[in-house]
Design a protein around this motif. Sequence first.
Motif, PDB file in Angstrom:
ATOM      1  N   GLY A  34       0.783  -1.237   0.000  1.00  0.00           N
ATOM      2  CA  GLY A  34       0.000   0.000   0.000  1.00  0.00           C
ATOM      3  C   GLY A  34       0.807   1.275   0.000  1.00  0.00           C
ATOM      4  O   GLY A  34       0.326   2.316   0.435  1.00  0.00           O
ATOM      5  N   CYS A  35       2.043   1.229  -0.517  1.00  0.00           N
ATOM      6  CA  CYS A  35       2.906   2.414  -0.467  1.00  0.00           C
ATOM      7  C   CYS A  35       2.517   3.453  -1.494  1.00  0.00           C
ATOM      8  O   CYS A  35       2.850   4.620  -1.347  1.00  0.00           O
ATOM      9  N   GLY A  36       1.859   3.030  -2.587  1.00  0.00           N
ATOM     10  CA  GLY A  36       1.471   3.986  -3.625  1.00  0.00           C
ATOM     11  C   GLY A  36       2.576   4.310  -4.608  1.00  0.00           C
ATOM     12  O   GLY A  36       2.429   5.228  -5.412  1.00  0.00           O
ATOM     13  N   TYR A  37       3.686   3.576  -4.576  1.00  0.00           N
ATOM     14  CA  TYR A  37       4.761   3.836  -5.542  1.00  0.00           C
ATOM     15  C   TYR A  37       4.290   3.519  -6.966  1.00  0.00           C
ATOM     16  O   TYR A  37       4.735   4.154  -7.919  1.00  0.00           O
ATOM     17  N   CYS A  38       3.392   2.525  -7.120  1.00  0.00           N
ATOM     18  CA  CYS A  38       2.902   2.165  -8.458  1.00  0.00           C
ATOM     19  C   CYS A  38       2.195   3.346  -9.103  1.00  0.00           C
ATOM     20  O   CYS A  38       2.303   3.559 -10.313  1.00  0.00           O
ATOM     21  N   GLU A  39       1.490   4.152  -8.279  1.00  0.00           N
ATOM     22  CA  GLU A  39       0.810   5.338  -8.808  1.00  0.00           C
ATOM     23  C   GLU A  39       1.820   6.288  -9.439  1.00  0.00           C
ATOM     24  O   GLU A  39       1.530   6.934 -10.441  1.00  0.00           O
ATOM     25  N   LYS A  40       3.009   6.373  -8.801  1.00  0.00           N
ATOM     26  CA  LYS A  40       4.034   7.278  -9.309  1.00  0.00           C
ATOM     27  C   LYS A  40       4.725   6.686 -10.533  1.00  0.00           C
ATOM     28  O   LYS A  40       5.160   7.419 -11.425  1.00  0.00           O
ATOM     29  N   GLY A  41       4.840   5.371 -10.570  1.00  0.00           N
ATOM     30  CA  GLY A  41       5.496   4.731 -11.708  1.00  0.00           C
ATOM     31  C   GLY A  41       4.633   4.765 -12.964  1.00  0.00           C
ATOM     32  O   GLY A  41       5.153   4.798 -14.071  1.00  0.00           O
ATOM     33  N   CYS A  42       3.319   4.758 -12.793  1.00  0.00           N
ATOM     34  CA  CYS A  42       2.405   4.614 -13.936  1.00  0.00           C
ATOM     35  C   CYS A  42       2.372   5.876 -14.793  1.00  0.00           C
ATOM     36  O   CYS A  42       2.103   6.963 -14.300  1.00  0.00           O
ATOM     37  N   PRO A  43       2.635   5.766 -16.122  1.00  0.00           N
ATOM     38  CA  PRO A  43       2.543   6.949 -16.977  1.00  0.00           C
ATOM     39  C   PRO A  43       1.105   7.296 -17.348  1.00  0.00           C
ATOM     40  O   PRO A  43       0.865   8.308 -17.998  1.00  0.00           O
ATOM     41  N   PHE A  44       0.144   6.433 -16.984  1.00  0.00           N
ATOM     42  CA  PHE A  44      -1.250   6.651 -17.374  1.00  0.00           C
ATOM     43  C   PHE A  44      -2.152   7.014 -16.189  1.00  0.00           C
ATOM     44  O   PHE A  44      -3.357   7.137 -16.348  1.00  0.00           O
ATOM     45  N   ASN A  45      -1.573   7.143 -14.989  1.00  0.00           N
ATOM     46  CA  ASN A  45      -2.344   7.500 -13.792  1.00  0.00           C
ATOM     47  C   ASN A  45      -3.496   6.521 -13.555  1.00  0.00           C
ATOM     48  O   ASN A  45      -4.662   6.924 -13.478  1.00  0.00           O
ATOM     49  N   ILE A  46      -3.173   5.249 -13.445  1.00  0.00           N
ATOM     50  CA  ILE A  46      -4.198   4.212 -13.337  1.00  0.00           C
ATOM     51  C   ILE A  46      -4.363   3.614 -11.935  1.00  0.00           C
ATOM     52  O   ILE A  46      -5.482   3.555 -11.429  1.00  0.00           O
ATOM     53  N   PRO A  47      -3.304   3.147 -11.275  1.00  0.00           N
ATOM     54  CA  PRO A  47      -3.535   2.430  -9.999  1.00  0.00           C
ATOM     55  C   PRO A  47      -4.135   3.345  -8.933  1.00  0.00           C
ATOM     56  O   PRO A  47      -3.858   4.549  -8.904  1.00  0.00           O
ATOM     57  N   ARG A  48      -4.959   2.778  -8.094  1.00  0.00           N
ATOM     58  CA  ARG A  48      -5.556   3.516  -6.982  1.00  0.00           C
ATOM     59  C   ARG A  48      -5.396   2.689  -5.708  1.00  0.00           C
ATOM     60  O   ARG A  48      -5.738   1.504  -5.698  1.00  0.00           O
ATOM     61  N   VAL A  49      -4.880   3.336  -4.650  1.00  0.00           N
ATOM     62  CA  VAL A  49      -4.695   2.628  -3.385  1.00  0.00           C
ATOM     63  C   VAL A  49      -5.955   2.803  -2.545  1.00  0.00           C
ATOM     64  O   VAL A  49      -6.421   3.926  -2.335  1.00  0.00           O
ATOM     65  N   SER A  50      -6.484   1.696  -2.091  1.00  0.00           N
ATOM     66  CA  SER A  50      -7.707   1.723  -1.283  1.00  0.00           C
ATOM     67  C   SER A  50      -7.405   2.274   0.102  1.00  0.00           C
ATOM     68  O   SER A  50      -6.390   1.943   0.709  1.00  0.00           O
ATOM     69  N   ARG A  51      -8.280   3.130   0.596  1.00  0.00           N
ATOM     70  CA  ARG A  51      -8.138   3.629   1.966  1.00  0.00           C
ATOM     71  C   ARG A  51      -8.739   2.664   2.963  1.00  0.00           C
ATOM     72  O   ARG A  51      -8.670   2.895   4.173  1.00  0.00           O
ATOM     73  N   ILE A  52      -9.357   1.612   2.466  1.00  0.00           N
ATOM     74  CA  ILE A  52      -9.960   0.626   3.374  1.00  0.00           C
ATOM     75  C   ILE A  52      -8.934  -0.448   3.729  1.00  0.00           C
ATOM     76  O   ILE A  52      -8.651  -0.691   4.893  1.00  0.00           O
ATOM     77  N   ASP A  53      -8.355  -1.077   2.717  1.00  0.00           N
ATOM     78  CA  ASP A  53      -7.372  -2.135   3.021  1.00  0.00           C
ATOM     79  C   ASP A  53      -5.949  -1.744   2.645  1.00  0.00           C
ATOM     80  O   ASP A  53      -5.038  -2.574   2.774  1.00  0.00           O
ATOM     81  N   ASN A  54      -5.727  -0.492   2.222  1.00  0.00           N
ATOM     82  CA  ASN A  54      -4.395  -0.017   1.866  1.00  0.00           C
ATOM     83  C   ASN A  54      -3.687  -0.922   0.864  1.00  0.00           C
ATOM     84  O   ASN A  54      -2.520  -1.261   1.026  1.00  0.00           O
ATOM     85  N   LYS A  55      -4.410  -1.313  -0.150  1.00  0.00           N
ATOM     86  CA  LYS A  55      -3.788  -2.063  -1.230  1.00  0.00           C
ATOM     87  C   LYS A  55      -4.157  -1.405  -2.555  1.00  0.00           C
ATOM     88  O   LYS A  55      -5.206  -0.766  -2.667  1.00  0.00           O
ATOM     89  N   ALA A  56      -3.275  -1.556  -3.534  1.00  0.00           N
ATOM     90  CA  ALA A  56      -3.474  -0.895  -4.827  1.00  0.00           C
ATOM     91  C   ALA A  56      -4.308  -1.786  -5.738  1.00  0.00           C
ATOM     92  O   ALA A  56      -4.152  -3.014  -5.745  1.00  0.00           O
ATOM     93  N   TYR A  57      -5.195  -1.143  -6.505  1.00  0.00           N
ATOM     94  CA  TYR A  57      -6.079  -1.881  -7.408  1.00  0.00           C
ATOM     95  C   TYR A  57      -6.053  -1.282  -8.797  1.00  0.00           C
ATOM     96  O   TYR A  57      -5.897  -0.076  -8.962  1.00  0.00           O
TER      97      TYR A  57
END
Lengths: 300, 226
Positions: A135-158
């Motif tokens: 749930g660190c959210g690094y994938c959000e920063k890596g993505c050039p298309f702004n796609i992954p979203r980290v859930s505030r419920i279970d802190n995992k990226a989807y």
Amino acid sequence: MTTFQPLDIVRTSATVTTAPPAGRDVEVAKLIDVSKCIGCKACQSACLEWNDLREPVGTNLGVYDNPHDLTPNTWTLMRFTEWENPQSGNLEWLIRKDGCMHCEDPGCLKACPAPGAIVQYANCIVDFQHDACIGCGYCEKGCPFNIPRVSRIDNKAYKCSLCSDRLAIGQQPACAKACPTHAIMFGTKTEMLAQAEKNIGVLKTRGYSKAGLYNPPGVSGTHVMYVLHHADQPQLYAGLADNPSISPLVEAWKGIGKYAGMAVIGATALIGAFHYLVRGPNKVSAHDEDEAKRLAEAPK
Amino acid sequence: MNDKAPSGAPVRVPRYSGSARINHWIMAIAFVILLLSGLSLFHPALFFLSGIFGGGAMVRWLHPWAGVVFALGFLMLFIRFLPANLPELTDFKWLAKIRYVVSGRDEFLPEVGKYNAGQKLVFWSQAALVPIMVVSGFALWTPGLDFLQSTFGIKATMDHRRLAAVVHAAAAVTTIVIWIVHVYAAIWVRGTLSAMIRGSVTGGWGWRHHRRWLKREVADGHVKSG
């Protein structure tokens, strides 16, 4: 999501050693012909339905986008753009099904610090393994298309899994199956490239001279591709990136940076160790103590 | 240890109050947590360090909060130690003779006050780096982003967050290098650790490394003789 075996994985996040399999499997791809899309959102519904996700009822902002952005539950989203074509004077309703592009060179995977949380299968699907996600959210920063979203419920990226679970049992992705106009097509990448050629040909006969394929080379191609009627202006379609690539900041951070950082820290520690071995400790002498004592005992 | 035994036990000079030591050690514990948890996310080969804290998800939760504790600790320590860390002419003379510092020949160095130029550089570089770490750290942390937006109305774009990641990592590496110097100096210069553990040093330590400080402490009557 364990329908794939280790040998079906060609790339794994945050792993120092990777044993590649003998070869790539058949590359799969989804082709989205935006000119055929009628904006019915059946793909969105099918995605929620198959993945057993529910989006809370939101608010109407006066646009068709619903919800307003991708969320941990909404892995695919129809984005609506009203565009006045300056050449024809026509109002064009551009609708793009947004979601993970399944890059050949996945920025999310490169940025991820958790071993095995993001994998790329031999069929080229980029998939999140939620048991390893931190749930660190690094994938959000890596993505050039702004796609992954980290859930505030279970802190995992989807994000979209390209229905890797359906594919494993010979089914096509839920969105492609639900699409009533065949705007979403699914098959091998070769088949989809050939299909795109046909669709682009049709569009050109209809006067869309700039029709073309969106398969951006900046990420070595994607496994979700678009047929666009205005392929020369991808940004018209709700800000689709013209020439996406992994940000140089991410490359600096998770590429050379991690090695340089470790080297600098290691070198400093080594210099310290050598200094101690060569010079020995800096000790206070008996003379120093006597001088201090003399100072302290001297009459004021 | 000494060839010529000094007459009786060495005099002891108070250097750090109890509250200063508690402040320091809270920061030290927070720093070690930050170091281990931060490195576990920095390089895949160090991910195993997250096991100390119960896994990656725990690291992700713990690291920012340890950072908040460290930053608040540093703020208090900064205010506490600021007067003794102001730059002065002696610092440049001391730095000009850095080769005698490295070789441990303190007799060739100018007499310094409570802190030498090296210690002051550690102090000021951390004073610059901690705010950088805090701001970039907030941009990498969901509650931090919420805080920036709700309190200051700052909405960090994805490019801001990418930049924050690079800045945070670079500043962290610099901080760790300075921390290694700080810890090494405390070990290498014998008699230093007792300043932060017992709160006092021997008079000889003061005479050798901080003579001007020792003289003032004696003059102010802070050193009990005999």
